[in-house]
Design a protein around this motif. Structure first.
Motif, mmCIF file in Angstrom:
data_model
loop_
_atom_site.group_PDB
_atom_site.id
_atom_site.type_symbol
_atom_site.label_atom_id
_atom_site.label_comp_id
_atom_site.label_asym_id
_atom_site.label_seq_id
_atom_site.Cartn_x
_atom_site.Cartn_y
_atom_site.Cartn_z
ATOM 1 N N GLU A 131 0.814 -1.215 0.000
ATOM 2 C CA GLU A 131 0.000 0.000 0.000
ATOM 3 C C GLU A 131 0.849 1.268 0.000
ATOM 4 O OE1 GLU A 131 -2.545 -0.425 3.346
ATOM 5 O OE2 GLU A 131 -3.705 -2.079 2.455
ATOM 6 N N ALA A 132 2.107 1.156 0.414
ATOM 7 C CA ALA A 132 2.999 2.318 0.425
ATOM 8 C C ALA A 132 3.645 2.565 -0.927
ATOM 9 C CB ALA A 132 4.079 2.128 1.493
ATOM 10 N N LEU A 133 3.504 1.608 -1.850
ATOM 11 C CA LEU A 133 4.092 1.782 -3.177
ATOM 12 C C LEU A 133 3.334 2.839 -3.967
ATOM 13 C CD1 LEU A 133 4.610 -1.956 -4.231
ATOM 14 C CD2 LEU A 133 6.336 -0.383 -3.330
ATOM 15 N N CYS A 134 4.053 3.567 -4.801
ATOM 16 C CA CYS A 134 3.449 4.506 -5.720
ATOM 17 C C CYS A 134 4.126 4.353 -7.081
ATOM 18 C CB CYS A 134 3.549 5.939 -5.186
ATOM 19 S SG CYS A 134 5.211 6.488 -4.792
ATOM 20 N N PRO A 135 3.638 4.992 -8.123
ATOM 21 C CA PRO A 135 4.208 4.772 -9.455
ATOM 22 C C PRO A 135 5.703 5.070 -9.555
ATOM 23 C CG PRO A 135 2.072 5.809 -9.650
ATOM 24 C CD PRO A 135 2.397 5.800 -8.189
ATOM 25 N N ASP A 136 6.212 5.978 -8.739
ATOM 26 C CA ASP A 136 7.644 6.312 -8.833
ATOM 27 C C ASP A 136 8.489 5.655 -7.748
ATOM 28 O OD1 ASP A 136 6.783 7.775 -6.678
ATOM 29 O OD2 ASP A 136 7.703 9.670 -7.290
ATOM 30 N N THR A 137 7.957 4.594 -7.105
ATOM 31 C CA THR A 137 8.742 3.873 -6.104
ATOM 32 C C THR A 137 9.799 3.026 -6.811
ATOM 33 O OG1 THR A 137 6.846 3.767 -4.591
ATOM 34 C CG2 THR A 137 8.694 2.280 -4.164
ATOM 35 N N ASP A 138 11.063 3.353 -6.570
ATOM 36 C CA ASP A 138 12.166 2.636 -7.203
ATOM 37 C C ASP A 138 12.541 1.369 -6.453
ATOM 38 O OD1 ASP A 138 12.879 4.837 -9.134
ATOM 39 O OD2 ASP A 138 13.312 5.893 -7.259
ATOM 40 N N LEU A 139 12.348 1.406 -5.133
ATOM 41 C CA LEU A 139 12.998 0.407 -4.293
ATOM 42 C C LEU A 139 12.224 0.172 -3.014
ATOM 43 C CD1 LEU A 139 15.773 -1.174 -3.974
ATOM 44 C CD2 LEU A 139 16.597 0.841 -2.748
ATOM 45 N N VAL A 140 12.125 -1.094 -2.620
ATOM 46 C CA VAL A 140 11.677 -1.476 -1.284
ATOM 47 C C VAL A 140 12.853 -2.163 -0.611
ATOM 48 C CG1 VAL A 140 10.168 -3.009 0.039
ATOM 49 C CG2 VAL A 140 9.240 -1.677 -1.862
ATOM 50 N N VAL A 141 13.082 -1.820 0.655
ATOM 51 C CA VAL A 141 14.230 -2.356 1.389
ATOM 52 C C VAL A 141 13.740 -3.114 2.615
ATOM 53 C CG1 VAL A 141 16.380 -1.838 2.588
ATOM 54 C CG2 VAL A 141 15.676 -0.429 0.642
ATOM 55 N N VAL A 142 14.221 -4.344 2.757
ATOM 56 C CA VAL A 142 13.925 -5.140 3.939
ATOM 57 C C VAL A 142 15.195 -5.855 4.364
ATOM 58 C CG1 VAL A 142 13.157 -7.143 2.597
ATOM 59 C CG2 VAL A 142 12.349 -6.861 4.937
ATOM 60 N N VAL A 143 15.414 -5.967 5.666
ATOM 61 C CA VAL A 143 16.521 -6.750 6.218
ATOM 62 C C VAL A 143 15.932 -8.039 6.766
ATOM 63 C CG1 VAL A 143 18.383 -6.824 7.919
ATOM 64 C CG2 VAL A 143 17.808 -4.660 6.791
ATOM 65 N N ASN A 144 16.373 -9.163 6.250
ATOM 66 C CA ASN A 144 15.799 -10.441 6.652
ATOM 67 C C ASN A 144 16.880 -11.512 6.733
ATOM 68 O OD1 ASN A 144 13.535 -12.028 7.372
ATOM 69 N ND2 ASN A 144 13.523 -12.955 5.341
ATOM 70 N N PRO A 145 17.139 -12.042 7.938
ATOM 71 C CA PRO A 145 16.553 -11.739 9.244
ATOM 72 C C PRO A 145 16.777 -10.280 9.654
ATOM 73 C CG PRO A 145 17.757 -13.803 9.319
ATOM 74 C CD PRO A 145 18.105 -13.168 8.024
#
Length: 354
Positions: A131-145
């Motif tokens: 839901e936080a994504l928008c058309p100009d979202t280049d990147l999602v970052v997650v640290v896992n674990p």
């Protein structure tokens, strides 16, 4: 470009050198150098500067990528820097709490939307990230674990997150530096498809932080851009680091089995200590970090950490460095005797402040 101070590293720079016990260390206790051949022959530049092709092919294959889709770096920190420089132009979504460089770099390079893990279990809601994504979202970052909570998000959750990113034409960058400490690691994000980027290295799970050796695996376009940026940062990975890291990677089954056993034993020690003292924590299920709830009577994490440091010369990491002032981070990957000493001092501190 302006970048904010890296609060966690500034804290360590201030207090770590003079403290007796470092109880916020985020890696497994370092391996002895005598376990490896330490003669790389010469100490010139690594050529090609992306790293040894055969070793890159081996690391790439571990991520379902090839050598051309893999670049070696000076630690996972540089891998993350290169990934963000290569991909982020406008907007990033960062799952928090997280390692501080992601928020700092994101704010310096573009706009950042922070999506928190769900307390008290620190679970990841892929729909909330989507839901936080928008058309100009280049990147999602997650640290896992996750660092700092130690929560390991399962494959179903991470794949759902990847699909939301791919549908939006957005890269998913996953820092997987603790992934191989899991008894059954989920597949790396780089193996998921066109939009998957994985970073990792030997500092944390392997207990080889001093090598400063890491990697980035992902689409060729991202790696090519990272190669271009790397010409302006460190040019090549460290020759000595690559020489030892290759040996460690070849022997990873042996080394990781030892380190998993070590961290499991230490985690049990910390859990028993917390139960004795009535303290809550994030119940980490992978890695060597946990988030402790600040006891009553302290204004926040920094207040608690400074008092503990002054009275017992023990370092914990204040939650303010992660945007969570009612928590502190503990690391339990250190040698057992040091962990016991640190916990004994924390226990004495808590007894005085009840």
């Amino acid at each position: 470009m302006e970048i904010s101070p890296f609060e966690l590293e500034r804290w360590f720079a201030e207090v770590e050198a003079d403290a007796d016990v470092m109880l916020a260390e985020s890696g497994v206790r370092p391996l002895s150098v005598d376990r490896f051949d330490t003669d790389p022959g010469t100490l010139g530049y690594v050529v090609p500067t992306s790293g040894d092709p055969e070793f890159r092919a081996a690391v790439g294959a571990h991520h379902d990528r090839d050598a051309s889709e893999t670049i070696f770096t000076c630690g996972t920190q540089e891998a993350n820097l290169l990934a963000m420089l290569s991909v982020l132009d406008d907007h990033a979504v960062v799952v928090t709490p997280t390692y501080g460089s992601f928020v700092g770099l994101g704010d310096a390079l573009g706009d950042v939307t922070r999506v928190p893990l769900s307390e008290p279990d620190w679970t990841l809601d892929s729909e909330a990230v989507g839901e936080a994504l928008c058309p100009d979202t280049d990147l999602v970052v997650v640290v896992n674990p996750n660092n700092p909570t130690g929560r390991y998000h399962d494959e179903t959750t991470i794949r759902a997150l990847y699909e939301r990113c791919a549908d939006n034409g957005t890269y998913l960058l996953c820092d997987e530096v603790y992934r191989l400490l899991a008894e059954e690691p989920i597949p790396p994000v780089a193996s998921f498809g066109r939009y998957g980027v994985s970073t990792g290295g030997v500092s944390k799970a392997f207990g080889l932080a001093g090598l400063r050796f890491g990697w980035l695996c992902g689409p060729r376009a991202v790696v090519a851009a990272a190669e271009n940026w790397k010409d302006y940062t460190t040019i090549a990975p460290p020759a000595f680091g690559q020489h030892i890291a290759e040996q460690a990677f070849e022997r990873r089954a042996e080394i990781l089995a030892e380190n998993r056993e070590h961290t499991a034993e230490n985690r049990a020690v910390v859990e028993a200590f917390l139960e004795t003292h009535g303290l809550g924590w994030s119940a980490p299920d992978c890695g060597v970090n946990g988030f402790l709830r600040v006891p009553e009577g302290f204004a926040g994490g920094e207040s608690f950490c400074r008092s503990l440091l002054a009275e017992e010369s023990v370092v914990l990491a204040p939650g303010e460095a992660f945007g969570r002032p009612q928590w502190v981070r503990i690391g339990f990957g250190l040698p057992g005797a040091e962990l016991d000493e640190g916990l004994a001092r924390v226990g004495a501190f808590l007894d005085r402040h009840r």
